[in-house]
Each structure stands twice: as structure tokens, then as C-alpha cells.
Enzyme design. Structure first.
Site, PDB file in Angstrom:
ATOM      1  N   ASP A  64      -9.693 -17.214 -20.097  1.00 46.89           N
ATOM      2  CA  ASP A  64     -10.640 -17.665 -21.023  1.00 46.89           C
ATOM      3  C   ASP A  64     -10.644 -19.092 -21.182  1.00 46.89           C
ATOM      4  O   ASP A  64      -9.753 -19.655 -21.854  1.00 46.89           O
ATOM      5  CB  ASP A  64     -10.704 -17.042 -22.418  1.00 46.89           C
ATOM      6  CG  ASP A  64     -12.010 -17.267 -23.033  1.00 46.89           C
ATOM      7  OD1 ASP A  64     -12.538 -18.376 -23.105  1.00 46.89           O
ATOM      8  OD2 ASP A  64     -12.288 -16.452 -23.827  1.00 46.89           O
ATOM      9  N   SER A 142     -25.343 -31.746 -14.713  1.00 49.00           N
ATOM     10  CA  SER A 142     -26.633 -31.475 -14.942  1.00 49.00           C
ATOM     11  C   SER A 142     -27.734 -32.314 -14.966  1.00 49.00           C
ATOM     12  O   SER A 142     -27.055 -33.630 -15.310  1.00 49.00           O
ATOM     13  CB  SER A 142     -26.582 -30.452 -16.139  1.00 49.00           C
ATOM     14  OG  SER A 142     -28.237 -30.190 -16.376  1.00 49.00           O
ATOM     15  N   TYR A 155     -26.194 -28.943 -25.199  1.00 46.72           N
ATOM     16  CA  TYR A 155     -26.005 -28.942 -23.514  1.00 46.72           C
ATOM     17  C   TYR A 155     -25.977 -30.149 -22.971  1.00 46.72           C
ATOM     18  O   TYR A 155     -25.124 -30.553 -22.399  1.00 46.72           O
ATOM     19  CB  TYR A 155     -27.219 -27.895 -23.048  1.00 46.72           C
ATOM     20  CG  TYR A 155     -26.750 -27.703 -21.441  1.00 46.72           C
ATOM     21  CD1 TYR A 155     -25.708 -26.874 -20.984  1.00 46.72           C
ATOM     22  CD2 TYR A 155     -27.605 -28.350 -20.239  1.00 46.72           C
ATOM     23  CE1 TYR A 155     -25.596 -26.620 -19.689  1.00 46.72           C
ATOM     24  CE2 TYR A 155     -27.234 -28.156 -19.152  1.00 46.72           C
ATOM     25  CZ  TYR A 155     -26.459 -27.242 -18.886  1.00 46.72           C
ATOM     26  OH  TYR A 155     -26.063 -26.902 -17.399  1.00 46.72           O
ATOM     27  N   LYS A 159     -23.082 -32.422 -21.086  1.00 51.37           N
ATOM     28  CA  LYS A 159     -23.093 -32.762 -19.857  1.00 51.37           C
ATOM     29  C   LYS A 159     -23.032 -34.221 -19.698  1.00 51.37           C
ATOM     30  O   LYS A 159     -22.456 -34.849 -18.593  1.00 51.37           O
ATOM     31  CB  LYS A 159     -24.372 -32.555 -19.186  1.00 51.37           C
ATOM     32  CG  LYS A 159     -24.470 -30.639 -18.980  1.00 51.37           C
ATOM     33  CD  LYS A 159     -23.056 -30.199 -18.101  1.00 51.37           C
ATOM     34  CE  LYS A 159     -23.028 -28.777 -17.940  1.00 51.37           C
ATOM     35  NZ  LYS A 159     -22.143 -28.282 -17.113  1.00 51.37           N
TER      36      LYS A 159
HETATM   37  N1  LIG Z   1     -28.218 -22.950 -12.967  1.00 55.02           N
HETATM   38  C1  LIG Z   1     -28.593 -24.085 -13.537  1.00 55.02           C
HETATM   39  O1  LIG Z   1     -29.869 -24.258 -13.450  1.00 55.02           O
HETATM   40  C2  LIG Z   1     -27.459 -25.298 -13.570  1.00 55.02           C
HETATM   41  C3  LIG Z   1     -28.076 -26.554 -13.684  1.00 55.02           C
HETATM   42  C4  LIG Z   1     -27.327 -27.556 -13.739  1.00 55.02           C
HETATM   43  C5  LIG Z   1     -25.945 -27.491 -13.925  1.00 55.02           C
HETATM   44  N2  LIG Z   1     -25.485 -26.108 -13.927  1.00 55.02           N
HETATM   45  C6  LIG Z   1     -23.977 -25.863 -14.322  1.00 55.02           C
HETATM   46  O2  LIG Z   1     -23.480 -25.177 -13.107  1.00 55.02           O
HETATM   47  C7  LIG Z   1     -22.228 -24.586 -13.648  1.00 55.02           C
HETATM   48  C8  LIG Z   1     -22.063 -23.119 -13.394  1.00 55.02           C
HETATM   49  O3  LIG Z   1     -23.247 -22.660 -13.761  1.00 55.02           O
HETATM   50  P1  LIG Z   1     -24.058 -21.273 -13.403  1.00 55.02           P
HETATM   51  O4  LIG Z   1     -25.477 -21.675 -13.332  1.00 55.02           O
HETATM   52  O5  LIG Z   1     -23.537 -20.908 -11.945  1.00 55.02           O
HETATM   53  O6  LIG Z   1     -23.985 -20.178 -14.323  1.00 55.02           O
HETATM   54  P2  LIG Z   1     -23.325 -18.687 -14.403  1.00 55.02           P
HETATM   55  O7  LIG Z   1     -23.626 -18.215 -15.994  1.00 55.02           O
HETATM   56  O8  LIG Z   1     -24.029 -17.776 -13.175  1.00 55.02           O
HETATM   57  O9  LIG Z   1     -21.656 -18.868 -14.050  1.00 55.02           O
HETATM   58  C9  LIG Z   1     -20.896 -19.389 -15.153  1.00 55.02           C
HETATM   59  C10 LIG Z   1     -19.351 -18.740 -14.942  1.00 55.02           C
HETATM   60  O10 LIG Z   1     -18.815 -19.569 -15.908  1.00 55.02           O
HETATM   61  C11 LIG Z   1     -17.943 -18.318 -16.602  1.00 55.02           C
HETATM   62  N3  LIG Z   1     -17.487 -18.873 -17.785  1.00 55.02           N
HETATM   63  C12 LIG Z   1     -18.148 -19.040 -18.866  1.00 55.02           C
HETATM   64  N4  LIG Z   1     -17.494 -19.400 -19.878  1.00 55.02           N
HETATM   65  C13 LIG Z   1     -16.219 -19.165 -19.677  1.00 55.02           C
HETATM   66  C14 LIG Z   1     -15.022 -19.103 -20.164  1.00 55.02           C
HETATM   67  N5  LIG Z   1     -14.994 -19.427 -21.457  1.00 55.02           N
HETATM   68  N6  LIG Z   1     -13.916 -18.935 -19.636  1.00 55.02           N
HETATM   69  C15 LIG Z   1     -13.774 -18.681 -18.157  1.00 55.02           C
HETATM   70  N7  LIG Z   1     -15.105 -18.460 -17.367  1.00 55.02           N
HETATM   71  C16 LIG Z   1     -16.132 -18.805 -18.359  1.00 55.02           C
HETATM   72  C17 LIG Z   1     -18.871 -17.193 -16.579  1.00 55.02           C
HETATM   73  O11 LIG Z   1     -18.019 -16.007 -16.854  1.00 55.02           O
HETATM   74  C18 LIG Z   1     -19.617 -17.177 -15.026  1.00 55.02           C
HETATM   75  O12 LIG Z   1     -18.800 -16.544 -14.183  1.00 55.02           O
HETATM   76  C19 LIG Z   1     -22.238 -24.750 -15.007  1.00 55.02           C
HETATM   77  O13 LIG Z   1     -21.060 -25.957 -15.723  1.00 55.02           O
HETATM   78  C20 LIG Z   1     -23.535 -25.290 -15.500  1.00 55.02           C
HETATM   79  O14 LIG Z   1     -23.751 -26.058 -16.759  1.00 55.02           O
HETATM   80  C21 LIG Z   1     -26.203 -24.908 -13.920  1.00 55.02           C
END
Ligand SMILES: NC(=O)c1ccc[n+]([C@@H]2O[C@H](COP(=O)([O-])OP(=O)(O)OC[C@H]3O[C@@H](n4cnc5c(N)ncnc54)[C@H](O)[C@@H]3O)[C@@H](O)[C@H]2O)c1
Length: 264
Positions: A64, A142, A155, A159
Site C-alpha cells: 500500500d 496528467s 488531482y 500532478k
Molecule cells: N486514465 C486516465 O485517464 C489518466 C489520465 C492521465 C493520467 N493518469 C494517471 O495514470 C496513472 C495510472 O492510472 P490508471 O488510469 O491506470 O488507473 P487505474 O485505477 O486503472 O490503476 C491504478 C492502479 O494504482 C493502484 N493503486 C492505487 N492506490 C494505491 C495504493 N495506495 N497502493 C498501491 N497501489 C495503489 C490501484 O490498485 C491500481 O491498480 C495514475 O497516476 C493516473 O493519475 C490516468
């Protein structure tokens, strides 16, 4: 072409979304992987996928990222197993919508812990190992890092902070031969908006995607996971040896147009 088969890649948040896609992409290149996430069930699934896809070795660490000891344990287990680290992908992240008026302090602590503090801590622990390999760090920021979104204030703040961290650590670690970069996607269909409390009762994921499809000057498509994977494989490779401190926008021109832009 970089031979990732001899490299060790640590990916946080590897159990879902971008992290899962990034892990699989490095697995296909034969890399050794340290996959970190708190979601044990999905982490185990991704670990099996990566083994089948061709990874040399895969370590799964259930951790975590809000817990400092978990982060230290994840790095220690990685070095114990592989005795090196080449690329750190600080990918884990959480989202909460909300303005300054309707954001809870619980959300504040959560987002800064996962989206900023954990990446800071992992990077700090990785430095001595990346110095030996002349490795690199890639942070998932992001579009929100460079755009003023008052309804997603927290958020965006995390970022923006991560972008500052990317640039300052790129400068600070350059003398050790360590590159630090970030990728900044706009919106992609992952699980991030499905998480409990991400959106609140008045907003649906479909509404966001429908709106977002009109915000990209280059056209109606959202960002695909593969777009992020391609950017990360490039930044992690020797082909990007001249690049450090960049926050690479993957936004189909959205930042150029601004938050109020709408394509008919
Ligand atoms: N999806 C989008 O539109 C988008 C856009 C820009 C940036 N992002 C960034 O991309 C990254 C990945 O996001 P995603 O979209 O794949 O999301 P997602 O929710 O599909 O995956 C995120 C992962 O992080 C893990 N996680 C969250 N909190 C945690 C903790 N306390 N300890 C350990 N693991 C933890 C979750 O279990 C999950 O497996 C993030 O940093 C997000 O901000 C996403």
C-alpha cells in the site's frame, strides 16, 4: 534499440490500467519486472500475464503506497531479487473530482500520499541503484498538471507537484547520469474513474468521456493505453538519452486549445 532483456523495471500501480499495459509491454521485451500494487488479486493476474508474455523474471509485491514501510519493503525485495534497477515507473495514482469548496481533507491526504509522496519516496530509494545502471525514472502525470481545472483541483495540484518533482529531480540527478521524465496523458478508459468516491453522485464516467471526446483539436478519440506504453518505452530507452526533465503531453492538442475548447 535498447535491449530490455537485461534490464530490471519497477512499475507501481501495476495491477490495472496503464500500469498493467506498461508491465506487459516490458514483459514482451523480455525484461525482469518488479510489479507493485495493493490489489493482490489483480496483481497476481498481471504477474501471470507477464510471465506468459516473455518476462525474464517477475516479482509481485503487494504494498500500500500510503504506507512508508511498504515502499521500503518493495524496494528492498526488488534489489534482493534482482540486485539492480534500471527503470522506475511511478505510475500508481488516484483521482477525486471536486472544487476547493467540496473537497475533503481525507481526499487531500490520500491524493498527496499516493500521487506525490509515494513517488518521491520510491525515487529517493531508487537513486543509488539507478546511479549504478545509469537508469531512469518515468512519472505518470496528467494533462491536469498543466491545465487549470478548478473542479478537479486536488488531482491537478498533485500532478502539477509531480511535474515540478520531475523537472527538479531531472536537474538534481543529472550529474549521476540518471534521467527523469514524465508522461502526461489526457483521458483514457482505465479503472481510475470507476474507483469508489472518484466522481461523486452527480457525475458519471460516460458523461466525462462524452465531454472529453470533444476537447481534442486533433479529433474525437480518447487516449489509448498503447499511446502511453509507446511513450514510456521510448523514454525508458537509449533513444531518449538526450531527454530529461520533460513532461511529455499525450493530449491530441488539448492543452494548446485550453479547457474551454469544444470541437463541433
Ligand atoms: N486514465 C486516465 O485517464 C489518466 C489520465 C492521465 C493520467 N493518469 C494517471 O495514470 C496513472 C495510472 O492510472 P490508471 O488510469 O491506470 O488507473 P487505474 O485505477 O486503472 O490503476 C491504478 C492502479 O494504482 C493502484 N493503486 C492505487 N492506490 C494505491 C495504493 N495506495 N497502493 C498501491 N497501489 C495503489 C490501484 O490498485 C491500481 O491498480 C495514475 O497516476 C493516473 O493519475 C490516468
Amino acid at each position: 534499440m535498447t535491449d530490455f532483456a537485461s534490464k530490471v523495471i519497477l512499475v507501481t500501480g501495476a495491477a490495472s490500467g496503464f500500469g498493467q499495459a506498461i508491465a506487459n509491454a516490458f514483459a514482451k521485451k523480455g525484461a525482469s519486472l518488479s510489479l507493485v500494487d495493493k490489489d493482490e488479486e489483480n496483481l497476481n493476474k498481471v504477474t501471470e500475464q507477464c510471465k506468459k508474455a516473455g518476462a525474464s523474471k517477475v516479482l509481485a509485491v503487494v504494498a500500500d503506497l500510503r504506507v512508508e514501510d511498504d515502499i521500503v519493503r518493495a524496494m528492498n525485495e526488488t534489489i534482493e531479487m534482482f540486485d539492480r534497477l534500471d527503470v522506475l515507473v511511478n505510475n500508481a495514482g488516484v483521482f477525486r473530482t471536486g472544487s476547493v469548496e467540496d473537497t475533503t481533507m481525507e481526499s487531500f491526504d490520500l491524493l498527496f500520499a499516493v500521487n506525490v509522496k509515494a513517488h518521491f519516496h520510491f525515487t529517493q530509494l531508487a537513486v543509488p541503484h539507478l546511479e549504478k545502471t545509469k537508469g531512469n525514472v518515468i512519472n505518470l502525470t496528467s494533462i491536469a498538471s498543466e491545465m487549470l481545472l478548478s473542479t478537479d483541483i486536488l488531482y491537478g495540484m498533485t500532478k502539477a507537484s509531480l511535474t515540478y518533482f520531475t523537472k527538479t529531480t531531472a536537474l538534481g540527478l543529472a550529474e549521476k547520469g540518471i534521467r527523469v521524465n514524465a508522461v502526461a496523458p489526457s483521458v483514457c478508459r482505465t479503472n481510475i474513474l470507476k474507483r469508489p468516491d472518484a466522481l461523486g453522485p452527480d457525475l458519471s464516467e460516460d458523461e466525462i468521456f462524452e465531454f472529453e471526446e470533444k476537447t481534442h483539436p486533433l479529433g474525437g478519440v480518447l487516449i489509448e493505453k498503447q499511446d502511453v506504453v509507446d511513450a514510456i518505452l521510448f523514454l525508458a530507452s537509449d533513444s531518449a538519452r538526450t531527454i530529461t526533465g520533460t513532461n511529455l503531453l499525450l493530449d491530441r492538442g488539448r492543452l494548446l486549445a485550453g479547457p474551454l475548447y469544444k470541437r463541433e
